[in-house]
Design a protein around this motif. Sequence first.
Motif, short mmCIF file in Angstrom:
data_model
loop_
_atom_site.label_atom_id
_atom_site.label_comp_id
_atom_site.label_asym_id
_atom_site.label_seq_id
_atom_site.Cartn_x
_atom_site.Cartn_y
_atom_site.Cartn_z
N GLN A 111 0.82 -1.21 0.00
CA GLN A 111 0.00 0.00 0.00
C GLN A 111 0.86 1.26 0.00
O GLN A 111 0.48 2.27 -0.57
N PRO B 11 -0.78 3.05 -3.54
CA PRO B 11 -1.96 3.27 -2.71
C PRO B 11 -3.21 2.61 -3.30
O PRO B 11 -3.40 2.60 -4.50
N THR C 17 -6.31 3.57 -2.64
CA THR C 17 -7.34 4.60 -2.89
C THR C 17 -6.68 5.84 -3.44
O THR C 17 -5.47 6.03 -3.33
N LYS C 18 -7.48 6.70 -4.04
CA LYS C 18 -6.93 7.95 -4.55
C LYS C 18 -7.59 9.12 -3.83
O LYS C 18 -8.72 9.02 -3.37
N ARG C 19 -6.85 10.18 -3.70
CA ARG C 19 -7.37 11.37 -3.04
C ARG C 19 -8.13 12.21 -4.04
O ARG C 19 -7.71 12.37 -5.17
N VAL C 20 -9.24 12.73 -3.59
CA VAL C 20 -10.08 13.52 -4.49
C VAL C 20 -9.82 14.98 -4.29
O VAL C 20 -9.53 15.48 -3.29
#
Length: 73
Positions: free
Chosen positions: A64, A68, A70-73
Amino acid sequence: MNVQPSRTASREINWPSVVTVISAAILIGAEVFGAAFAGGWALAILLGLEDTGAHILQAVRAAQRVEPFTKRV
């Protein structure tokens, strides 16, 4: 007065700078590995998992850090 180096000027590698950058990369890599190892170990204890579960969590945390989930919005 604008002085620019000629295109035929030879370039030399600044070895102390190269060694510094490589050393920093090794240090950062060791810190990331250590954080993933400690985090996985702590989560395994918290969740009451055996050694195999701890190793799996350590691998997931290391993966991770590199990629990563997830992605940051």
